[in-house]
Motif scaffolding. Structure first.
Motif, PDB file in Angstrom:
ATOM      1  N   PHE A  20      43.040  39.604  34.617  1.00 29.68           N
ATOM      2  CA  PHE A  20      41.532  39.480  34.407  1.00 29.68           C
ATOM      3  C   PHE A  20      40.844  40.414  35.229  1.00 29.68           C
ATOM      4  O   PHE A  20      39.868  40.868  34.708  1.00 29.68           O
ATOM      5  N   ASP A  21      41.186  40.333  36.420  1.00 27.25           N
ATOM      6  CA  ASP A  21      40.603  41.350  37.391  1.00 27.25           C
ATOM      7  C   ASP A  21      40.661  42.822  37.031  1.00 27.25           C
ATOM      8  O   ASP A  21      39.481  43.670  37.073  1.00 27.25           O
ATOM      9  N   VAL A  22      41.980  43.169  36.296  1.00 23.85           N
ATOM     10  CA  VAL A  22      42.127  44.351  35.859  1.00 23.85           C
ATOM     11  C   VAL A  22      41.152  44.992  34.787  1.00 23.85           C
ATOM     12  O   VAL A  22      40.566  45.786  34.722  1.00 23.85           O
ATOM     13  N   CYS A  23      40.897  43.883  33.870  1.00 25.23           N
ATOM     14  CA  CYS A  23      40.008  44.103  32.862  1.00 25.23           C
ATOM     15  C   CYS A  23      38.656  44.126  33.305  1.00 25.23           C
ATOM     16  O   CYS A  23      37.815  44.980  32.811  1.00 25.23           O
ATOM     17  N   LEU A  24      38.213  43.223  34.251  1.00 28.74           N
ATOM     18  CA  LEU A  24      36.740  43.204  34.627  1.00 28.74           C
ATOM     19  C   LEU A  24      36.585  44.871  35.530  1.00 28.74           C
ATOM     20  O   LEU A  24      35.390  45.231  35.088  1.00 28.74           O
ATOM     21  N   ARG A  25      37.606  45.324  36.095  1.00 33.73           N
ATOM     22  CA  ARG A  25      37.296  46.240  36.868  1.00 33.73           C
ATOM     23  C   ARG A  25      37.176  47.557  35.797  1.00 33.73           C
ATOM     24  O   ARG A  25      36.187  48.371  36.083  1.00 33.73           O
ATOM     25  N   PHE A  26      38.174  47.641  34.795  1.00 32.57           N
ATOM     26  CA  PHE A  26      38.021  48.439  33.781  1.00 32.57           C
ATOM     27  C   PHE A  26      36.653  48.427  33.035  1.00 32.57           C
ATOM     28  O   PHE A  26      35.981  49.620  32.735  1.00 32.57           O
ATOM     29  N   ARG A  27      36.132  47.367  32.640  1.00 35.61           N
ATOM     30  CA  ARG A  27      34.785  47.138  32.012  1.00 35.61           C
ATOM     31  C   ARG A  27      33.871  47.984  33.088  1.00 35.61           C
ATOM     32  O   ARG A  27      33.077  48.607  32.460  1.00 35.61           O
ATOM     33  N   ASN A  28      33.676  47.641  34.450  1.00 42.52           N
ATOM     34  CA  ASN A  28      32.840  47.895  35.390  1.00 42.52           C
ATOM     35  C   ASN A  28      33.120  49.631  35.596  1.00 42.52           C
ATOM     36  O   ASN A  28      31.995  50.314  35.473  1.00 42.52           O
ATOM     37  N   MET A  66      13.297  32.500  33.192  1.00 37.81           N
ATOM     38  CA  MET A  66      14.120  33.642  33.121  1.00 37.81           C
ATOM     39  C   MET A  66      15.197  33.752  34.065  1.00 37.81           C
ATOM     40  O   MET A  66      15.066  32.989  35.173  1.00 37.81           O
ATOM     41  N   CYS A  67      16.563  34.247  33.743  1.00 36.37           N
ATOM     42  CA  CYS A  67      17.366  34.400  34.608  1.00 36.37           C
ATOM     43  C   CYS A  67      18.140  35.845  34.030  1.00 36.37           C
ATOM     44  O   CYS A  67      17.916  36.039  32.910  1.00 36.37           O
ATOM     45  N   THR A  68      19.067  35.983  34.866  1.00 39.77           N
ATOM     46  CA  THR A  68      19.938  37.165  34.590  1.00 39.77           C
ATOM     47  C   THR A  68      20.968  36.594  33.502  1.00 39.77           C
ATOM     48  O   THR A  68      21.369  35.606  33.586  1.00 39.77           O
ATOM     49  N   SER A  69      21.446  37.584  32.672  1.00 40.93           N
ATOM     50  CA  SER A  69      22.452  37.070  31.721  1.00 40.93           C
ATOM     51  C   SER A  69      23.860  37.204  32.250  1.00 40.93           C
ATOM     52  O   SER A  69      24.851  36.863  31.682  1.00 40.93           O
ATOM     53  N   ARG A  70      24.131  37.614  33.800  1.00 36.53           N
ATOM     54  CA  ARG A  70      25.388  37.657  34.365  1.00 36.53           C
ATOM     55  C   ARG A  70      26.235  36.007  34.358  1.00 36.53           C
ATOM     56  O   ARG A  70      25.556  35.194  34.948  1.00 36.53           O
ATOM     57  N   PRO A  71      27.290  36.139  33.802  1.00 33.05           N
ATOM     58  CA  PRO A  71      27.783  34.960  33.651  1.00 33.05           C
ATOM     59  C   PRO A  71      28.147  34.234  35.234  1.00 33.05           C
ATOM     60  O   PRO A  71      28.130  34.860  35.926  1.00 33.05           O
ATOM     61  N   ASN A  72      27.904  32.821  35.039  1.00 30.04           N
ATOM     62  CA  ASN A  72      28.279  31.970  36.382  1.00 30.04           C
ATOM     63  C   ASN A  72      29.479  32.426  37.076  1.00 30.04           C
ATOM     64  O   ASN A  72      29.424  32.398  38.344  1.00 30.04           O
ATOM     65  N   TRP A  73      30.538  32.569  36.260  1.00 28.37           N
ATOM     66  CA  TRP A  73      31.763  32.588  36.935  1.00 28.37           C
ATOM     67  C   TRP A  73      32.073  33.935  37.513  1.00 28.37           C
ATOM     68  O   TRP A  73      32.969  34.254  38.220  1.00 28.37           O
ATOM     69  N   LEU A  74      31.089  34.920  37.579  1.00 29.66           N
ATOM     70  CA  LEU A  74      31.020  36.147  38.001  1.00 29.66           C
ATOM     71  C   LEU A  74      30.445  36.320  39.392  1.00 29.66           C
ATOM     72  O   LEU A  74      30.683  37.031  40.331  1.00 29.66           O
ATOM     73  N   SER A  75      29.744  35.021  39.859  1.00 31.35           N
ATOM     74  CA  SER A  75      29.119  34.837  41.139  1.00 31.35           C
ATOM     75  C   SER A  75      30.184  34.285  42.078  1.00 31.35           C
ATOM     76  O   SER A  75      30.925  33.668  41.570  1.00 31.35           O
ATOM     77  N   LEU A 341      49.628  40.284  44.429  1.00 28.47           N
ATOM     78  CA  LEU A 341      48.677  39.361  43.479  1.00 28.47           C
ATOM     79  C   LEU A 341      47.677  38.793  44.199  1.00 28.47           C
ATOM     80  O   LEU A 341      46.754  38.466  43.302  1.00 28.47           O
ATOM     81  N   CYS A 342      47.794  38.630  45.345  1.00 26.92           N
ATOM     82  CA  CYS A 342      46.756  37.628  45.843  1.00 26.92           C
ATOM     83  C   CYS A 342      45.774  38.525  46.205  1.00 26.92           C
ATOM     84  O   CYS A 342      45.576  39.655  46.281  1.00 26.92           O
ATOM     85  N   PRO A 343      44.509  37.837  46.157  1.00 30.81           N
ATOM     86  CA  PRO A 343      44.262  36.486  46.053  1.00 30.81           C
ATOM     87  C   PRO A 343      44.038  36.173  44.564  1.00 30.81           C
ATOM     88  O   PRO A 343      43.571  37.110  43.992  1.00 30.81           O
ATOM     89  N   PRO A 344      44.106  34.681  44.255  1.00 32.98           N
ATOM     90  CA  PRO A 344      43.419  34.394  43.116  1.00 32.98           C
ATOM     91  C   PRO A 344      42.070  35.096  42.937  1.00 32.98           C
ATOM     92  O   PRO A 344      41.518  34.707  43.890  1.00 32.98           O
ATOM     93  N   LYS A 345      41.493  35.560  41.825  1.00 35.27           N
ATOM     94  CA  LYS A 345      40.313  36.000  41.899  1.00 35.27           C
ATOM     95  C   LYS A 345      39.205  34.968  41.829  1.00 35.27           C
ATOM     96  O   LYS A 345      39.430  34.103  40.930  1.00 35.27           O
ATOM     97  N   PRO A 346      38.243  34.850  42.374  1.00 40.74           N
ATOM     98  CA  PRO A 346      37.378  33.978  42.355  1.00 40.74           C
ATOM     99  C   PRO A 346      36.726  33.782  41.070  1.00 40.74           C
ATOM    100  O   PRO A 346      36.232  32.762  40.525  1.00 40.74           O
ATOM    101  N   ALA A 347      36.445  34.913  40.405  1.00 39.51           N
ATOM    102  CA  ALA A 347      35.482  34.951  38.915  1.00 39.51           C
ATOM    103  C   ALA A 347      36.474  34.283  38.157  1.00 39.51           C
ATOM    104  O   ALA A 347      36.168  33.375  37.290  1.00 39.51           O
ATOM    105  N   PHE A 348      38.107  34.414  38.206  1.00 38.52           N
ATOM    106  CA  PHE A 348      39.068  33.859  37.291  1.00 38.52           C
ATOM    107  C   PHE A 348      39.025  32.127  37.611  1.00 38.52           C
ATOM    108  O   PHE A 348      38.925  31.424  36.429  1.00 38.52           O
TER     109      PHE A 348
END
Length: 524
Positions: A20-28, A66-75, A341-348
């Motif tokens: 999940f984190d690898v995909c997120l970093r690639f996206r960014n 209004m609020c940002t569209s950034r998903p909750n799980w990314l915070s 592999l640590c830590p489990p990613k907070p976003a995930f």
């Protein structure tokens, strides 16, 4: 699942969150390097302004806050604000815009992460004046919320290191906000506002010159009064002219045992110093707090840590939260084979949290950062043990400045909390993270009652709860802890009423904490 949580996390959560984190970093990376560039910043801001103006063109009855569209799980917040009830505006701003070495300022877009800006600055001989230990935190998130570090006894909270904000207001205007311009009131209220006054699109942050290593001394201290007195002395709480270390923190392992860490910048280039270099952030190394604990037995010591590794020293174990998920996570075999592999990613972890899991974890763990004056350090250790019975506990000293009428949501320190002859009081972050002792022993535990008791103690002594974590206050109690006078004036002046959620509504838990606590107490 509960009894074998460690295996579940290792077999599923760790590999899944890594992917999940690898995909997120690639996206960014794709966004930053293929579809974004610093010179396109103004164009991207104009797109946000256009989206806000489009909201203004809607019929009044169709306008949701209004609020940002950034998903909750990314915070990194533990709460899940219900963005589905808001009009969401896309704010995709990931670039480092400018480094002003003459004025010691870096300008960034709000979604630049602590890891990204730290990588960028350290190679050039600098660091943020306030660098949070969690690499996934964003510069904008910290600016609109709060942050502190082990350098905060010199600088203060994250907000003290902010030079300016660029904000898109409710009518789509772009304003430049500084302490001494016509928007000084907004400058004071943007910290702790959690995005309820406007959309942050850029900010300027103070930086400091650094050296490649931190010379870290580990000082074990026995006796609660002894380590509390030493923290007051080392932090400069007793004398504003006292020479203080560059970095200062304490980890309390029991009511009567703590290790104080004193860090200073170093080149580590003298004979014998290179032999003391410890790469604490390597995946096979013991978790940092476990490494610190060994000095209780050895009687202290010192070593040299590469600066970047020191700044993110708590990242692998998320301080000590990962131990509750993977009890065997610090075992040498696990670290050698799977530590990378640590830590489990907070976003995930947030992405996969169901309402049921949220309600369960809410009643079975504590995750709180609390700001209190140094004058009540001993009392806070006692009450934290009585209410939560979990160790270690974190102590970061931090200046809280008296900005008078421009103090924003933070009430100025009381007279008896001020450092002699200074315009600030020495406070500290009390970090309490983990599973309460009663839960571990499978005894009856009322998490709501415990946290409300702690919040009462905080209000009584002029402290503050960090609002990224769950709060257990009524709206009236919230107004008692925070001074919202100037905030409410800014809401009106800058058109935020009706355009953005109110602060209390933005940060309160999305679940009924009182009902969950009552139900849990009745059934357990």
């Amino acid at each position: 699942l509960e009894d074998n949580r460690g295996l579940v996390v290792v077999l599923f959560c760790l590999p899944a969150s890594f992917i999940f984190d690898v995909c997120l970093r690639f996206r960014n990376w794709v966004i930053r390097y293929l579809f974004s560039a610093p010179h396109q910043h103004n164009e991207r801001v104009r797109t946000i302004q256009a989206a806000v103006r489009k909201w203004n063109d809607l019929p009044t009855e169709n306008r949701r806050p209004m609020c940002t569209s950034r998903p909750n799980w990314l915070s990194l917040s533990t709460t899940f604000f219900q963005k589905k009830d808001c009009h969401q505006i896309t704010v995709s701003l990931f670039d480092i815009l400018n480094l002003d070495e003459e004025n010691m300022i870096v300008k960034v877009e709000p979604m630049v992460s602590v890891r990204d800006v730290t990588d960028y600055l350290i190679t050039r001989g600098y660091a943020l004046a306030v660098t949070l230990e969690i690499g996934d935190a964003t510069c904008g998130g910290l600016a609109m919320a709060v942050g502190m570090t082990t350098y905060s006894h010199k600088v203060g909270l994250y907000q003290e290191a902010v030079v300016s904000y660029d904000v898109v207001t409710a009518d789509g205007s772009l304003i430049h906000v500084e302490r001494d311009n016509e928007h000084e009131d907004l400058f004071s209220c943007l910290p702790w506002s959690h995005g309820t006054l406007g959309f942050l699109v850029a900010l300027e942050l103070k930086i400091i010159k650094v050296k490649p290593y931190i010379h870290l001394q580990y000082i074990p201290v026995k006796g609660k009064k002894n380590y509390c007195d030493k923290m007051r002395l080392l932090s400069g709480a007793l004398d504003k002219l006292a020479t203080t270390p560059d970095y200062l923190e304490a980890t309390v392992f029991s009511k009567d045992e703590a290790v104080i860490m004193v860090g200073n910048f170093s080149y580590a280039d003298k004979p014998g110093e290179m032999g003391k270099v410890n790469n604490v952030a390597r995946w096979y190394k013991p978790w940092f707090y476990k490494h610190v604990e060994t000095f209780l037995r050895t009687g202290g010591g010192d070593e040299y840590i590469p600066l970047q590794q020191y700044l993110l020293r708590h990242n692998r174990a998320i301080f000590w939260v990962v131990e509750a998920m993977i009890p065997f996570g610090n075992h040498p075999i696990f670290r050698a084979l799977l530590g990378w592999l640590c830590p489990p990613k907070p976003a995930f972890l947030k992405f996969t949290t169901t309402p049921g899991v949220r309600a369960m974890t809410f009643t079975r763990q504590v995750f709180q950062d609390i700001v209190l004056p140094m004058t009540v350090l001993e009392k806070s250790i006692d009450i934290a043990e009585d209410l939560f019975d979990t160790y270690p506990i974190l102590i970061y000293p931090c200046r809280i400045y008296d900005h008078g009428v421009n103090s924003g949501q933070l009430r100025p320190p009381r007279e008896d909390q001020m450092c002699p002859g200074a315009n600030y009081g020495m406070f500290y972050d009390l970090g309490v993270y983990g599973v309460p002792g009663k839960v571990k022993r499978k005894e009856r535990y009322d998490s709501v009652k415990a946290m409300r008791s702690m919040e009462s103690f905080i209000r009584q002594h002029g402290g503050y709860s960090f609002l990224y974590a769950d709060i257990f206050m009524t709206k009236e109690e919230f107004h008692e802890m925070f001074d919202l006078t100037l905030y409410e004036q800014c809401r009106v002046k800058y058109g935020a009423v009706g355009a953005f959620p109110h602060l209390y509504d933005k940060v309160k838990p999305e679940i009924n904490v009182f009902e969950v606590g009552r139900t849990w107490a009745e059934t357990n």
